[in-house]
Design a protein around this motif. Structure first.
Motif, PDB file in Angstrom:
ATOM      1  N   THR A 141      -5.723   5.578  -9.244  1.00  0.00           N
ATOM      2  CA  THR A 141      -4.735   5.319  -8.236  1.00  0.00           C
ATOM      3  C   THR A 141      -5.211   5.217  -6.762  1.00  0.00           C
ATOM      4  O   THR A 141      -5.031   3.896  -6.291  1.00  0.00           O
ATOM      5  N   ASP A 142      -6.220   5.974  -6.486  1.00  0.00           N
ATOM      6  CA  ASP A 142      -6.699   5.998  -5.196  1.00  0.00           C
ATOM      7  C   ASP A 142      -7.681   4.842  -4.878  1.00  0.00           C
ATOM      8  O   ASP A 142      -7.766   4.133  -3.995  1.00  0.00           O
ATOM      9  N   GLN A 167      -5.674   1.681  -4.788  1.00  0.00           N
ATOM     10  CA  GLN A 167      -5.225   1.260  -3.348  1.00  0.00           C
ATOM     11  C   GLN A 167      -6.477   0.876  -2.383  1.00  0.00           C
ATOM     12  O   GLN A 167      -6.103  -0.106  -1.537  1.00  0.00           O
ATOM     13  N   GLU A 168      -7.456   1.438  -2.462  1.00  0.00           N
ATOM     14  CA  GLU A 168      -8.481   1.072  -1.817  1.00  0.00           C
ATOM     15  C   GLU A 168      -9.196  -0.383  -2.151  1.00  0.00           C
ATOM     16  O   GLU A 168      -9.219  -1.349  -1.102  1.00  0.00           O
TER      17      GLU A 168
END
Length: 783
Positions: free
Chosen positions: A572-573, A576-577
């Motif tokens: 997920t992170d 997002q990036e």
């Protein structure tokens, strides 16, 4: 110098020790009166002895306080110290008195060569612990005296005891004798008061006083902090004092005068002097009489400038109230507390909002001192001063905005200077968002000169003797030493903004090498937007950016190849990036295709990459939804295709978390809410999916949805809520209720449109001849 002999008793006890409070106007007045009465043969002042050659500059009318002595290490300019002086500082008064009377003046504190070296980390844990304990045990002499006098505020006590002491109330040496007795009692009780280094400083001062008495006799006046007076009066042998100074560390130092500000004087940390009200103190020192009346008149003038209604009757009433408050509080005269209370009650009608303006503009103030060209300075400082004069960019303590039109030669040169200083770490100007045009030929800066910038300039002086040369050398060194590709691209952008043609080839060579070796797609995607911006800046500034264009095109091709595999199996992170990188590359490719000739295939190739991302199941839903949204915005996908892809992404077989991520990618960001407002099918798909999410999964997707929809404008959220409340068939595609389509009527309401015409005419200031074409145009639109 006066030929009259000094009064009896002035030097009977030895040197005339004038203990003062630094930056105290009452002390400054008392020092001037004592020097006039004693007429010493030499004046010794607390300060670094290396600054003695700078004392004659005080006679130059272009040296206007507040100013400060700046000492910095020659080989390490960042190691520095300031000795600020305002017009109301006793030390400045003593210097001016000596210069005006032709009397020698000397500084007698510990030399800066030792005090700066002393600031280094000794590496001795025991010594560091001792210094820390001493800092905690440090005694505030004013607070101790105020407490003994029954005051809970040292500032109020000092005002009553010293600042409100008018001329002629006692003989000129009496206040210093009383203060010496008080400090003597404090030192008997507290010892060194948590100031172990003061013992070394005082030993050096005693040696300097002995040397002055040997040269000039007994008629020696010493102006120093009141805390030091008992130690300077104490009997100590030369051998003992020299022993304390043995083995002190040394650094080669340079000193000069630099401008200072009242605002910096008011800061108690860093390089500040720690006084709360420099503007008030300057007023007390400068006015000949009736300080309260004159102060309140000044306050009234400021408030009138801000369009507040303040009459002479208000000022008279405020003076009466300040006098009454002083009597009720047992004070000899109204102080800043009483005048502030009177201003709040009478001139500000009880509001603290205008009172904060009074505090900022008058109690503190934005006064900036000036230093003459004859003052010593590093070559870089001199070149900067020449550029400031040439471009008519005067340093000011008050923050202001500067709008630049880069099509004009002077404005373009101003922008280059400010960018060069930023590259050197001299943050005189900070870029700001323009309130007008957003074209690349516009720049907006927020300017404010801070005294610490003098230190930054001294530090940057190691790179060159001119701003251009220093910025070029620093850019080349930064490029060679940069580790990340994005740092090099950002540096290329800075070189173009700052107009550094000699540094650009070095930066471009490093950039090409790093881009060829870096295989991380996220690094390449992060670097591309800065390169594209640099191309646009080069166009408006007339810079040759051919090499930059080739690198940017090659970088874009590598991003196209590497992005699809880099977007698979991300958490997920990381997703997002990567979404931020995709958005940045999308914007960069659009600008690059417009800027470069012969690269027409960039945009189709990028759209093919987005199609791949939108259809590959191993790509996180956030990125798939984002790719679909970007294709829709570019007009590549039709509404039917988007509805089909959304239906697949939100089908019952898709895990709720993945579906919510797809929705966030698609409708998140600018314009996503309006897209749902105006397309009933998309809103219906989202609504149907959301209502079908199982209860146990709803709590997992709620944070994603909240983050997505909370970014919308309040009006958009309200319209979406209304559309959902009405249910299916209420929007643009409904046949039963066409009048309620997405909150819009089927046809414009001409009557409501005509109602705004008078207001528009007033806002635009149209003449009767100009009004008719506008009315016809608006009527045509309505029709």
């Amino acid at each position: 110098m006066s030929e009259a002999p000094p009064p009896a008793g002035a030097f009977e006890a030895g040197p005339l020790l004038l203990g003062v409070r630094h930056h105290g106007p009452g002390s400054a007045r008392a020092v001037r009166a004592a020097l006039d009465a004693a007429t010493p043969a030499v004046v010794l002042i607390e300060g670094p002895p290396e600054a003695d050659p700078l004392i004659p500059l005080a006679a130059d009318p272009d040296l206007r306080p507040p100013v400060a002595l700046l000492a910095h290490a020659v080989d390490e300019p960042g190691r520095s110290a300031f000795w600020p002086m305002a017009e109301f500082s006793p030390e400045w008064v003593a210097i001016r008195w000596a210069v005006e009377h032709g009397v020698p003046a000397r500084f007698i504190d510990l030399p800066a060569t030792h005090s700066l070296a002393w600031e280094e980390d000794t590496g001795d844990p025991e010594e560091e612990a001792t210094e820390e304990e001493a800092e905690h045990a440090r005694v505030d002499p004013l607070a101790a005296l105020a407490e003994a006098a029954g005051y809970d505020d040292p500032e109020r006590w000092w005002e009553d005891a010293v600042e409100h002491r008018g001329p002629g109330l006692s003989e000129p040496f009496a206040p210093f004798a009383a203060l010496e007795d008080a400090m003597g009692a404090l030192r008997e009780r507290y010892g060194d008061g948590g100031r172990p280094r003061d013992l070394v400083r005082e030993a050096y001062m005693r040696l300097q006083i002995r040397a002055a008495r040997k040269e000039f006799g007994d008629e020696v006046a010493v102006v120093c902090g009141a805390w030091h007076v008992p130690a300077l009066r104490a009997k100590a042998t030369v051998t003992t004092d020299r022993a304390l100074l043995k083995g002190l560390p040394k650094l080669k130092t340079d000193l000069t005068w630099v401008p200072w500000t009242h605002r910096r004087l008011a800061r108690s940390s860093g390089y500040g002097a720690g006084i709360d009200s420099p503007g008030w103190y300057a007023h007390l020192f400068g006015v000949p009489d009736r300080p309260v009346e004159r102060w309140l008149t000044k306050v009234a003038g400021l408030l009138r400038e801000e369009d507040r209604i303040v009459s002479s009757a208000h000022v008279i009433e405020a003076v009466r109230l300040a006098d009454t408050l002083a009597v009720m509080r047992g004070r000899p005269l109204p102080g800043l507390t009483e005048t502030t209370d009177a201003v709040r009650a009478v001139l500000c009608e009880g509001s603290d909002v205008p009172l904060s303006l009074v505090y900022d503009r008058l109690v503190v103030g934005d006064v900036l001192g000036e230093v003459p060209e004859s003052a010593p300075a590093v070559p870089l400082q001199r070149d900067l001063a020449r550029e400031q004069r040439r471009l008519r960019l005067k340093p000011e303590a008050l923050e202001r905005e500067l709008e630049l039109d880069l099509r004009k030669d002077t404005d373009a040169a101003r922008g280059r200077l400010l960018h060069r200083l930023r590259l050197l770490g001299v943050g005189w100007g900070e870029p700001a968002r323009s309130r007008g045009s957003t074209g690349t030929f516009r720049e907006t800066w927020r300017l404010r000169w801070e005294p610490e910038l003098s230190v930054r300039i001294a530090e940057a002086g190691v790179w060159g003797t001119t701003v251009l040369g220093a910025a070029t050398a620093m850019a080349e060194a930064d490029a060679i030493g940069a580790h990340a590709l994005a740092d090099v691209t950002a540096l290329a952008e800075q070189c173009l903004l700052a107009g550094l043609p000699d540094a650009l080839p070095v930066v471009m060579r490093v950039l090409a090498d790093r881009a060829a070796l870096d295989a991380d797609v996220s690094h390449l995607a992060q670097a591309l937007p800065a390169l594209v911006r640099s191309l646009r800046y080069g166009d408006v500034r007339g810079t040759d950016t051919g090499a930059l264009a080739d690198v940017a095109a090659a970088l874009a091709e590598r991003v196209f190849i590497g992005l699809p595999p880099a977007c698979t199996t991300l958490d997920t992170d990381a997703a997002q990036e990567m979404r931020g990188h995709v958005d940045a590359v999308h914007g960069a490719v659009g600008l690059l295709a417009e800027t470069l000739t012969g690269h027409d295939g960039l945009r189709p190739r990028w759209r093919a990459v987005l199609r791949t991302l939108s259809q590959r199941e191993t790509v996180p839903g956030l990125l798939r939804g984002r790719a679909v949204r970007l294709l829709l915005d570019d007009g590549v996908l039709e509404a039917e295709d988007v509805a089909r892809l959304m239906g697949l992404a939100l089908s019952p077989g898709t895990p709720p978390g993945d579906a919510a991520a797809w929705v966030e990618g698609f409708v998140g960001g600018g314009g996503g809410g309006l897209l749902l407002v105006h397309d009933e099918r998309l809103l219906g798909l989202v609504d149907a999916w959301l209502t079908s999410v199982p209860a146990d999964a709803f709590t997992d997707v709620l944070p994603l949805l909240r983050r997505t929809f909370s970014a919308y404008e309040p009006g958009v959220r309200r319209t979406l809520g209304e559309l959902v409340r009405r249910g299916p068939g209420s929007g643009a595609g409904a046949t039963a209720h066409p009048a309620t389509s997405s909150g819009f009527a089927p046809e414009p309401d001409a009557g409501r449109a005509d109602a705004v015409l008078p207001v528009l005419r007033l806002l635009l200031g149209l003449t009767p001849e100009q009004r008719q074409p506008m009315d016809d145009e608006l009527t045509g639109v309505g029709a």
